[in-house]
Scaffold this motif. Sequence first.
Motif, mmCIF file in Angstrom:
data_model
loop_
_atom_site.group_PDB
_atom_site.id
_atom_site.type_symbol
_atom_site.label_atom_id
_atom_site.label_comp_id
_atom_site.label_asym_id
_atom_site.label_seq_id
_atom_site.Cartn_x
_atom_site.Cartn_y
_atom_site.Cartn_z
ATOM 1 N N SER A 152 26.047 26.622 72.285
ATOM 2 C CA SER A 152 24.650 26.601 71.821
ATOM 3 C C SER A 152 23.704 26.841 72.990
ATOM 4 O O SER A 152 23.757 26.120 73.993
ATOM 5 C CB SER A 152 24.308 25.255 71.187
ATOM 6 O OG SER A 152 24.914 25.125 69.939
ATOM 7 N N LEU A 153 22.818 27.798 72.799
ATOM 8 C CA LEU A 153 21.927 28.206 73.886
ATOM 9 C C LEU A 153 21.023 27.066 74.359
ATOM 10 O O LEU A 153 20.758 26.933 75.559
ATOM 11 C CB LEU A 153 21.072 29.396 73.420
ATOM 12 C CG LEU A 153 20.329 30.154 74.502
ATOM 13 C CD1 LEU A 153 21.291 30.830 75.462
ATOM 14 C CD2 LEU A 153 19.394 31.198 73.880
ATOM 15 N N GLU A 154 20.552 26.244 73.411
ATOM 16 C CA GLU A 154 19.586 25.204 73.793
ATOM 17 C C GLU A 154 20.208 24.178 74.741
ATOM 18 O O GLU A 154 19.520 23.614 75.595
ATOM 19 C CB GLU A 154 18.996 24.520 72.553
ATOM 20 C CG GLU A 154 19.960 23.685 71.728
ATOM 21 C CD GLU A 154 20.712 24.505 70.678
ATOM 22 O OE1 GLU A 154 20.690 25.748 70.774
ATOM 23 O OE2 GLU A 154 21.321 23.886 69.778
ATOM 24 N N ALA A 156 22.479 24.852 77.007
ATOM 25 C CA ALA A 156 22.513 25.502 78.318
ATOM 26 C C ALA A 156 21.123 25.496 78.964
ATOM 27 O O ALA A 156 21.001 25.377 80.194
ATOM 28 C CB ALA A 156 23.035 26.931 78.190
ATOM 29 N N THR A 196 17.241 30.124 68.784
ATOM 30 C CA THR A 196 18.663 29.774 68.802
ATOM 31 C C THR A 196 19.192 29.639 67.383
ATOM 32 O O THR A 196 18.426 29.503 66.429
ATOM 33 C CB THR A 196 18.895 28.434 69.537
ATOM 34 O OG1 THR A 196 18.263 27.385 68.777
ATOM 35 C CG2 THR A 196 18.334 28.457 70.944
ATOM 36 N N ASP B 173 24.297 33.066 70.098
ATOM 37 C CA ASP B 173 23.639 32.383 71.227
ATOM 38 C C ASP B 173 24.266 32.808 72.558
ATOM 39 O O ASP B 173 23.557 32.999 73.555
ATOM 40 C CB ASP B 173 23.777 30.857 71.081
ATOM 41 C CG ASP B 173 22.692 30.255 70.186
ATOM 42 O OD1 ASP B 173 22.034 31.008 69.449
ATOM 43 O OD2 ASP B 173 22.518 29.024 70.236
ATOM 44 N N ALA B 174 25.591 32.956 72.575
ATOM 45 C CA ALA B 174 26.267 33.329 73.828
ATOM 46 C C ALA B 174 25.887 34.748 74.250
ATOM 47 O O ALA B 174 25.765 35.044 75.445
ATOM 48 C CB ALA B 174 27.777 33.193 73.683
ATOM 49 N N VAL B 176 22.975 36.197 73.633
ATOM 50 C CA VAL B 176 21.621 36.071 74.203
ATOM 51 C C VAL B 176 21.705 35.525 75.635
ATOM 52 O O VAL B 176 20.993 35.983 76.531
ATOM 53 C CB VAL B 176 20.749 35.137 73.332
ATOM 54 C CG1 VAL B 176 19.392 34.884 73.995
ATOM 55 C CG2 VAL B 176 20.558 35.730 71.942
ATOM 56 N N PHE B 177 22.603 34.584 75.832
ATOM 57 C CA PHE B 177 22.785 33.940 77.150
ATOM 58 C C PHE B 177 23.193 34.977 78.205
ATOM 59 O O PHE B 177 22.568 35.084 79.269
ATOM 60 C CB PHE B 177 23.860 32.862 77.002
ATOM 61 C CG PHE B 177 24.010 31.905 78.148
ATOM 62 C CD1 PHE B 177 23.043 31.748 79.123
ATOM 63 C CD2 PHE B 177 25.156 31.110 78.224
ATOM 64 C CE1 PHE B 177 23.210 30.836 80.161
ATOM 65 C CE2 PHE B 177 25.330 30.203 79.250
ATOM 66 C CZ PHE B 177 24.367 30.067 80.226
#
Lengths: 236, 236
Positions: A152-154, A156, A196, B173-174, B176-177
Amino acid sequence: MIQVALCPSEIRRISATDLSGVTAVVFDILRATSSIITGLASGVEMIFPVGTVEAARNLKVNDADLLLAGERGGLPLQGFDLGNSPEEFEKIKGRRVVLTTTNGTVAIESMKGASKVLIGSLLNMDAVADYLFRHRPKSLLLVCAGTGDEFSLEDAIGAGALVARLADDGLSDAAVFVRSLYERVGEDVEEWLRQTKNGKLLQQIGKDADIKRCAQVSVFDVVGCLKGESVVRLAG
Amino acid sequence: MIQVALCPSEIRRISATDLSGVTAVVFDILRATSSIITGLASGVEMIFPVGTVEAARNLKVNDADLLLAGERGGLPLQGFDLGNSPEEFEKIKGRRVVLTTTNGTVAIESMKGASKVLIGSLLNMDAVADYLFRHRPKSLLLVCAGTGDEFSLEDAIGAGALVARLADDGLSDAAVFVRSLYERVGEDVEEWLRQTKNGKLLQQIGKDADIKRCAQVSVFDVVGCLKGESVVRLAG
């Protein structure tokens, strides 16, 4: 050295290793760890993070005063007193709460082998950084709880916000990665959280206000720490 | 949807799921996939990626014309013809090569259940992006090979460079990361590669020139694809 467990499979791998001497900081920004910190800042006495709905219900059988809180897939659980919104945790001063969520409480539980487990959120970022700066753990592990099996991006972003407040050296590749994300996000935390997967889900189920709350940086001067089975507020 | 396996534990988890219909692109920027693409661009006939040193030696027993290439911990293997430097792969035109490395060839092997497995590197970034743009796979999985059990920053830079060349929507999400990382890196690919754990190791063992080579973006108009047991160059 600052290590980062980026996703649930990595948490499972690392939690099976020897974590003695490690200080872990667990991030489930949307929403478990944000709700825990909001609760502690609002006078909740202690919060028991448990991995399963059944374990939560069993605790209440033996202690009727406990409040049951949690979610699965973002939605409330039958017979529970609360969901997993930070605002619900503001209104239960003095209570003891059992919390079970899809990932956040599982991640906290899985770190029980660590010497210390702190609760990370954007809400108390400076307080956690100050605590770590004062205690200087040799080995720091930032745990991104994720969603289901996925990264999950948030989480990170949260881990990156903490790395950015700590040392410039002794960073693992993953620590550099999350820091670079936080630098990219800059002041636009709320907007990034909205984009996200979890942010979109929360908007769909009418929990837009939760995103706004969880996106606030360093509004609570609170450090939450796992002591035995429950998370409590550390004395300043 | 573009998914990204960020680290080895995530590769193991995903490789145990049903990958039919998935196009996988494997990145081991320092250095396995960069060496494979350099080899294919230089006229190497085919490269057999294998997971273990023993498997590599066994292949040669049955086929003395094969060249053995590879490394463990960045260092050459006893009795092997080549290491894992891109420059070594430039000088073996027309040959068939067995390659075994700590992570890259393991990651390629683990994707054998996918409908298509492409070899990703910075060196052939535009060629891979063009291929994907023309074939538009419904499900794309970018695989960051990592180092040992750990995430490697350079592989995320590679995956991010590819995401940046593809669609803006349908990103996990990954995805985008890794894209945010590549945007942060910008023109400074070589400098970022030098700062990674693998980059530092390569400098220590006198392989600085390899970093420079692997950091070149889109210098080869080559797509490498796993066909059966070996990687071959796809016809333009």
